[in-house]
Motif scaffolding. Structure first.
Motif, PDB file in Angstrom:
ATOM      1  N   PRO A   1      19.362  13.442  13.818  1.00 21.03           N
ATOM      2  CA  PRO A   1      17.930  13.391  13.474  1.00 21.03           C
ATOM      3  C   PRO A   1      17.486  12.050  12.892  1.00 21.03           C
ATOM      4  O   PRO A   1      16.293  11.748  12.886  1.00 21.03           O
ATOM      5  N   LEU A   2      18.425  11.252  12.434  1.00 20.30           N
ATOM      6  CA  LEU A   2      18.053   9.932  11.919  1.00 20.30           C
ATOM      7  C   LEU A   2      17.446   9.049  13.015  1.00 20.30           C
ATOM      8  O   LEU A   2      16.648   8.157  12.724  1.00 20.30           O
ATOM      9  N   TYR A   3      17.819   9.315  14.273  1.00 17.95           N
ATOM     10  CA  TYR A   3      17.231   8.542  15.366  1.00 17.95           C
ATOM     11  C   TYR A   3      15.726   8.775  15.468  1.00 17.95           C
ATOM     12  O   TYR A   3      14.976   7.871  15.820  1.00 17.95           O
ATOM     13  N   ARG A   4      15.271   9.974  15.154  1.00 23.49           N
ATOM     14  CA  ARG A   4      13.829  10.265  15.189  1.00 23.49           C
ATOM     15  C   ARG A   4      13.117   9.483  14.088  1.00 23.49           C
ATOM     16  O   ARG A   4      12.025   8.946  14.289  1.00 23.49           O
ATOM     17  N   ILE A   5      13.720   9.408  12.911  1.00 18.28           N
ATOM     18  CA  ILE A   5      13.140   8.626  11.813  1.00 18.28           C
ATOM     19  C   ILE A   5      13.085   7.146  12.208  1.00 18.28           C
ATOM     20  O   ILE A   5      12.077   6.465  11.980  1.00 18.28           O
ATOM     21  N   ALA A   6      14.152   6.666  12.834  1.00 16.15           N
ATOM     22  CA  ALA A   6      14.195   5.271  13.278  1.00 16.15           C
ATOM     23  C   ALA A   6      13.128   5.012  14.338  1.00 16.15           C
ATOM     24  O   ALA A   6      12.476   3.957  14.327  1.00 16.15           O
ATOM     25  N   GLU A   7      12.922   5.958  15.226  1.00 14.08           N
ATOM     26  CA  GLU A   7      11.904   5.807  16.271  1.00 14.08           C
ATOM     27  C   GLU A   7      10.505   5.709  15.665  1.00 14.08           C
ATOM     28  O   GLU A   7       9.692   4.895  16.092  1.00 14.08           O
ATOM     29  N   GLN A   8      10.222   6.518  14.661  1.00 20.90           N
ATOM     30  CA  GLN A   8       8.917   6.459  13.992  1.00 20.90           C
ATOM     31  C   GLN A   8       8.741   5.131  13.259  1.00 20.90           C
ATOM     32  O   GLN A   8       7.652   4.543  13.270  1.00 20.90           O
ATOM     33  N   ALA A   9       9.806   4.652  12.643  1.00 23.54           N
ATOM     34  CA  ALA A   9       9.735   3.361  11.951  1.00 23.54           C
ATOM     35  C   ALA A   9       9.504   2.237  12.952  1.00 23.54           C
ATOM     36  O   ALA A   9       8.723   1.312  12.696  1.00 23.54           O
ATOM     37  N   LEU A  10      10.171   2.317  14.111  1.00 26.96           N
ATOM     38  CA  LEU A  10       9.996   1.284  15.135  1.00 26.96           C
ATOM     39  C   LEU A  10       8.566   1.291  15.667  1.00 26.96           C
ATOM     40  O   LEU A  10       8.010   0.230  15.973  1.00 26.96           O
ATOM     41  N   SER A  11       7.951   2.452  15.759  1.00 28.37           N
ATOM     42  CA  SER A  11       6.553   2.535  16.185  1.00 28.37           C
ATOM     43  C   SER A  11       5.654   1.799  15.197  1.00 28.37           C
ATOM     44  O   SER A  11       4.736   1.067  15.601  1.00 28.37           O
ATOM     45  N   THR A  12       5.913   1.960  13.914  1.00 25.25           N
ATOM     46  CA  THR A  12       5.144   1.246  12.894  1.00 25.25           C
ATOM     47  C   THR A  12       5.382  -0.254  12.986  1.00 25.25           C
ATOM     48  O   THR A  12       4.448  -1.050  12.880  1.00 25.25           O
ATOM     49  N   VAL A  13       6.642  -0.642  13.218  1.00 24.72           N
ATOM     50  CA  VAL A  13       6.980  -2.064  13.370  1.00 24.72           C
ATOM     51  C   VAL A  13       6.187  -2.665  14.523  1.00 24.72           C
ATOM     52  O   VAL A  13       5.574  -3.728  14.394  1.00 24.72           O
ATOM     53  N   THR A  14       6.157  -1.975  15.656  1.00 17.86           N
ATOM     54  CA  THR A  14       5.469  -2.471  16.845  1.00 17.86           C
ATOM     55  C   THR A  14       3.966  -2.621  16.586  1.00 17.86           C
ATOM     56  O   THR A  14       3.362  -3.630  16.966  1.00 17.86           O
ATOM     57  N   THR A  15       3.370  -1.645  15.927  1.00 18.82           N
ATOM     58  CA  THR A  15       1.943  -1.711  15.609  1.00 18.82           C
ATOM     59  C   THR A  15       1.642  -2.894  14.693  1.00 18.82           C
ATOM     60  O   THR A  15       0.678  -3.637  14.910  1.00 18.82           O
TER      61      THR A  15
ATOM     62  N   ARG B   1       4.602 -19.382  13.657  1.00 22.65           N
ATOM     63  CA  ARG B   1       3.167 -19.672  13.675  1.00 22.65           C
ATOM     64  C   ARG B   1       2.265 -18.537  13.187  1.00 22.65           C
ATOM     65  O   ARG B   1       1.195 -18.812  12.671  1.00 22.65           O
ATOM     66  N   PRO B   2       2.622 -17.233  13.323  1.00 23.87           N
ATOM     67  CA  PRO B   2       1.725 -16.202  12.791  1.00 23.87           C
ATOM     68  C   PRO B   2       1.520 -16.292  11.281  1.00 23.87           C
ATOM     69  O   PRO B   2       0.522 -15.782  10.768  1.00 23.87           O
TER      70      PRO B   2
ATOM     71  N   LEU C   1      -0.071  -8.703  13.419  1.00 18.54           N
ATOM     72  CA  LEU C   1       0.333  -9.967  12.797  1.00 18.54           C
ATOM     73  C   LEU C   1       0.539 -11.089  13.807  1.00 18.54           C
ATOM     74  O   LEU C   1       0.591 -12.253  13.436  1.00 18.54           O
ATOM     75  N   GLY C   2       0.697 -10.747  15.088  1.00 23.25           N
ATOM     76  CA  GLY C   2       0.944 -11.767  16.108  1.00 23.25           C
ATOM     77  C   GLY C   2       2.406 -12.166  16.195  1.00 23.25           C
ATOM     78  O   GLY C   2       2.724 -13.296  16.538  1.00 23.25           O
ATOM     79  N   ILE C   3       3.308 -11.237  15.902  1.00 27.61           N
ATOM     80  CA  ILE C   3       4.745 -11.526  15.966  1.00 27.61           C
ATOM     81  C   ILE C   3       5.210 -11.283  17.400  1.00 27.61           C
ATOM     82  O   ILE C   3       5.004 -10.217  17.960  1.00 27.61           O
ATOM     83  N   GLY C   4       5.844 -12.282  17.981  1.00 29.10           N
ATOM     84  CA  GLY C   4       6.287 -12.198  19.363  1.00 29.10           C
ATOM     85  C   GLY C   4       5.326 -12.972  20.259  1.00 29.10           C
ATOM     86  O   GLY C   4       4.141 -13.108  19.957  1.00 29.10           O
ATOM     87  N   GLY C   5       5.851 -13.463  21.371  1.00 29.35           N
ATOM     88  CA  GLY C   5       5.054 -14.317  22.254  1.00 29.35           C
ATOM     89  C   GLY C   5       3.794 -13.667  22.789  1.00 29.35           C
ATOM     90  O   GLY C   5       2.700 -14.240  22.718  1.00 29.35           O
ATOM     91  N   LEU C   6       3.910 -12.464  23.328  1.00 30.41           N
ATOM     92  CA  LEU C   6       2.747 -11.797  23.898  1.00 30.41           C
ATOM     93  C   LEU C   6       1.727 -11.451  22.821  1.00 30.41           C
ATOM     94  O   LEU C   6       0.524 -11.677  22.992  1.00 30.41           O
ATOM     95  N   ASN C   7       2.195 -10.927  21.697  1.00 28.12           N
ATOM     96  CA  ASN C   7       1.276 -10.578  20.609  1.00 28.12           C
ATOM     97  C   ASN C   7       0.564 -11.822  20.076  1.00 28.12           C
ATOM     98  O   ASN C   7      -0.620 -11.776  19.755  1.00 28.12           O
ATOM     99  N   ALA C   8       1.280 -12.928  19.967  1.00 32.93           N
ATOM    100  CA  ALA C   8       0.668 -14.165  19.479  1.00 32.93           C
ATOM    101  C   ALA C   8      -0.396 -14.655  20.455  1.00 32.93           C
ATOM    102  O   ALA C   8      -1.487 -15.054  20.044  1.00 32.93           O
ATOM    103  N   SER C   9      -0.099 -14.599  21.753  1.00 36.70           N
ATOM    104  CA  SER C   9      -1.071 -15.081  22.732  1.00 36.70           C
ATOM    105  C   SER C   9      -2.298 -14.181  22.776  1.00 36.70           C
ATOM    106  O   SER C   9      -3.407 -14.650  22.999  1.00 36.70           O
TER     107      SER C   9
END
Length: 172
Positions: free
Chosen positions: A100-114, A53-54, A119-127
Motif C-alpha cells: 500500500p505504500l506504493y499508493r501513497i507514493a503515487e499520490q505524492a508523485l501526483s502532487t510533485v508533478t502539479t 532558471r525557474p 514552478l516551471g521545473i523541467g524543460g517542457l514546464n519551463a517552456s
C-alpha cells in the motif's frame, strides 16, 4: 498570405492579454534554506532548484508551492524506497497484494508533478511558462569564429558552390 508575426517580446497571451515572460539573464535570487528533515535526494533536488532558471521566478507567494513540491518529493522518495524493500505484502485473504505504500507514493508523485508545472521545473514546464533557455550571450564575431572554416590556408582556391550553377543558368 500568412499573417505577419509580432516582434519578439511583444506577443501577448490571447486569454489574458499579458506579455510572455522571458528570463534572459537568470539573475541571482535569494536562496531559502532547505526545510529540516529532508532526505539526501530531496535536499539535493532543493539545491538544484536554486541553481536552475525557474528560481528566477520565485515570489513570496510561490514559496508555498515550492515547499509543497519538496515535501511531496521527499514523501515520494521515502515511501518508494520503503515499499521497494517489500513490494508484495499479504492481504486480508492471505493473498499477495501490492504494498500500500506504493499508493501513497503515487499520490505524492501526483502532487510533485502539479507543483513542477506551476514552478516551471523541467524543460517542457519551463517552456510552457515562457522561460527562455539562454545559457550565454555571444557576439556576432564569436559566432562567426565558431562556425567558419578558418584553416589559415589562403593558398587553396575554394571550390565554387554547385548550387550557383543552377542560379547562374549553366546547370550541369
Amino acid at each position: 498570405m500568412p499573417r505577419a508575426k509580432k516582434v519578439a517580446g511583444t506577443a501577448a497571451d490571447p486569454r489574458n492579454g499579458q506579455r510572455a515572460l522571458t528570463v534572459v539573464g537568470g539573475g541571482k535570487v535569494e536562496r531559502l534554506p532547505a526545510p529540516r528533515g529532508l532526505s539526501k535526494p530531496a535536499k539535493a533536488a532543493w539545491e538544484a532548484f536554486w541553481d536552475d532558471r525557474p528560481a528566477a521566478l520565485m515570489t513570496p507567494a510561490a514559496t508555498v508551492v515550492l515547499l509543497r513540491w519538496v515535501d511531496a518529493l521527499d514523501r515520494y522518495l521515502r515511501t518508494t524506497a520503503e515499499a521497494d524493500k517489500n513490494p508484495l505484502v499479504t492481504g486480508s485473504q492471505n493473498q499477495e497484494v501490492m504494498n500500500p505504500l506504493y499508493r501513497i507514493a503515487e499520490q505524492a508523485l501526483s502532487t510533485v508533478t502539479t507543483c513542477e508545472k506551476q514552478l516551471g521545473i523541467g524543460g517542457l514546464n519551463a517552456s510552457q511558462l515562457g522561460l527562455a533557455a539562454i545559457t550565454e550571450a555571444r557576439s556576432l564575431q564569436d559566432m562567426n569564429a565558431r562556425y567558419s572554416d578558418d584553416d589559415d590556408s589562403e593558398d587553396e582556391e575554394e571550390e565554387p558552390d554547385p548550387r550557383l550553377h543552377v542560379i547562374e543558368g549553366d546547370a550541369i
